[in-house]
Design a protein around this motif. Structure first.
Motif, PDB file in Angstrom:
ATOM      1  N   ASP A  63      -7.507 -13.094 -34.786  1.00  0.00           N
ATOM      2  CA  ASP A  63      -6.553 -12.424 -35.668  1.00  0.00           C
ATOM      3  C   ASP A  63      -7.262 -11.620 -36.762  1.00  0.00           C
ATOM      4  O   ASP A  63      -6.834 -10.514 -37.100  1.00  0.00           O
ATOM      5  CB  ASP A  63      -5.611 -13.455 -36.303  1.00  0.00           C
ATOM      6  N   LYS A  74      -2.967  -8.109 -28.819  1.00  0.00           N
ATOM      7  CA  LYS A  74      -2.604  -8.461 -27.449  1.00  0.00           C
ATOM      8  C   LYS A  74      -1.441  -7.591 -27.000  1.00  0.00           C
ATOM      9  O   LYS A  74      -0.465  -7.411 -27.714  1.00  0.00           O
ATOM     10  CB  LYS A  74      -2.194  -9.932 -27.357  1.00  0.00           C
ATOM     11  N   ASN A  75      -1.582  -7.076 -25.807  1.00  0.00           N
ATOM     12  CA  ASN A  75      -0.541  -6.248 -25.234  1.00  0.00           C
ATOM     13  C   ASN A  75       0.083  -7.052 -24.102  1.00  0.00           C
ATOM     14  O   ASN A  75      -0.456  -7.117 -23.008  1.00  0.00           O
ATOM     15  CB  ASN A  75      -1.127  -4.930 -24.732  1.00  0.00           C
ATOM     16  N   GLU A  76       1.213  -7.677 -24.384  1.00  0.00           N
ATOM     17  CA  GLU A  76       1.875  -8.545 -23.415  1.00  0.00           C
ATOM     18  C   GLU A  76       2.267  -7.780 -22.147  1.00  0.00           C
ATOM     19  O   GLU A  76       2.195  -8.314 -21.046  1.00  0.00           O
ATOM     20  CB  GLU A  76       3.114  -9.203 -24.044  1.00  0.00           C
ATOM     21  N   GLU A  77       2.651  -6.537 -22.312  1.00  0.00           N
ATOM     22  CA  GLU A  77       3.074  -5.744 -21.158  1.00  0.00           C
ATOM     23  C   GLU A  77       1.897  -5.490 -20.214  1.00  0.00           C
ATOM     24  O   GLU A  77       2.015  -5.623 -18.991  1.00  0.00           O
ATOM     25  CB  GLU A  77       3.667  -4.416 -21.638  1.00  0.00           C
ATOM     26  N   PHE A  79      -0.786  -7.319 -20.008  1.00  0.00           N
ATOM     27  CA  PHE A  79      -1.147  -8.617 -19.439  1.00  0.00           C
ATOM     28  C   PHE A  79      -0.234  -8.954 -18.264  1.00  0.00           C
ATOM     29  O   PHE A  79      -0.697  -9.413 -17.222  1.00  0.00           O
ATOM     30  CB  PHE A  79      -1.060  -9.705 -20.517  1.00  0.00           C
ATOM     31  N   LYS A  80       1.053  -8.730 -18.410  1.00  0.00           N
ATOM     32  CA  LYS A  80       2.019  -9.024 -17.341  1.00  0.00           C
ATOM     33  C   LYS A  80       1.732  -8.161 -16.115  1.00  0.00           C
ATOM     34  O   LYS A  80       1.774  -8.640 -14.974  1.00  0.00           O
ATOM     35  CB  LYS A  80       3.440  -8.778 -17.850  1.00  0.00           C
ATOM     36  N   LYS A  81       1.404  -6.893 -16.342  1.00  0.00           N
ATOM     37  CA  LYS A  81       1.115  -5.985 -15.232  1.00  0.00           C
ATOM     38  C   LYS A  81      -0.131  -6.444 -14.480  1.00  0.00           C
ATOM     39  O   LYS A  81      -0.147  -6.480 -13.252  1.00  0.00           O
ATOM     40  CB  LYS A  81       0.931  -4.561 -15.761  1.00  0.00           C
ATOM     41  N   HIS A  83      -1.347  -9.425 -14.388  1.00  0.00           N
ATOM     42  CA  HIS A  83      -0.997 -10.687 -13.731  1.00  0.00           C
ATOM     43  C   HIS A  83      -0.272 -10.432 -12.417  1.00  0.00           C
ATOM     44  O   HIS A  83      -0.571 -11.050 -11.390  1.00  0.00           O
ATOM     45  CB  HIS A  83      -0.134 -11.526 -14.676  1.00  0.00           C
TER      46      HIS A  83
END
Length: 114
Positions: A63, A74-77, A79-81, A83
């Motif tokens: 942080d 962190k870019n959750e989108e 990361f999801k892609k 994954h």
């Protein structure tokens, strides 16, 4: 015989002095007694280990690095892609029997997987 003497004299005249060899870590420091040189090296190594341990213990958190713009948040989108792409690749991976039929795996390879 004279050429050998000339070569030797030439070699000795271009030989680096002791201080230069100490600076290049070829010779040990002549100011330190030989009996203490190993102890001195051990102390230097311990000092370096302590300094590194201190730096590791006090390194900033993720942080803090994000706040200083060193790391991106962190870019959750994303990361999801990533994954989903990996899940797709894993699901499309051939099974061991197919690899055996294609000659990629051998029966011995199959036995070690069990």
């Amino acid at each position: 015989m004279a050429s050998t003497e000339t070569k030797l004299d030439n070699f000795l005249s271009h030989r680096p002095d002791a201080q230069e060899l100490v600076e290049k870590n070829i010779l040990k420091d002549p100011k330190v007694a030989p009996a203490l040189q190993q102890h001195l090296e051990d102390l230097e190594k311990a000092r370096l280990q302590d300094a590194l341990r201190h730096k590791i213990e006090h390194r900033p958190t993720r942080d803090e690095l994000v706040e200083q713009h060193i790391l991106e948040p962190k870019n959750e989108e994303a990361f999801k892609k990533a994954h989903d792409v990996l899940e797709t690749k894993i699901s499309e991976r051939p099974n061991p029997e197919t690899l055996l039929e294609q000659g990629i795996l051998t029966p011995q390879d199959m036995a070690t997987q069990d």
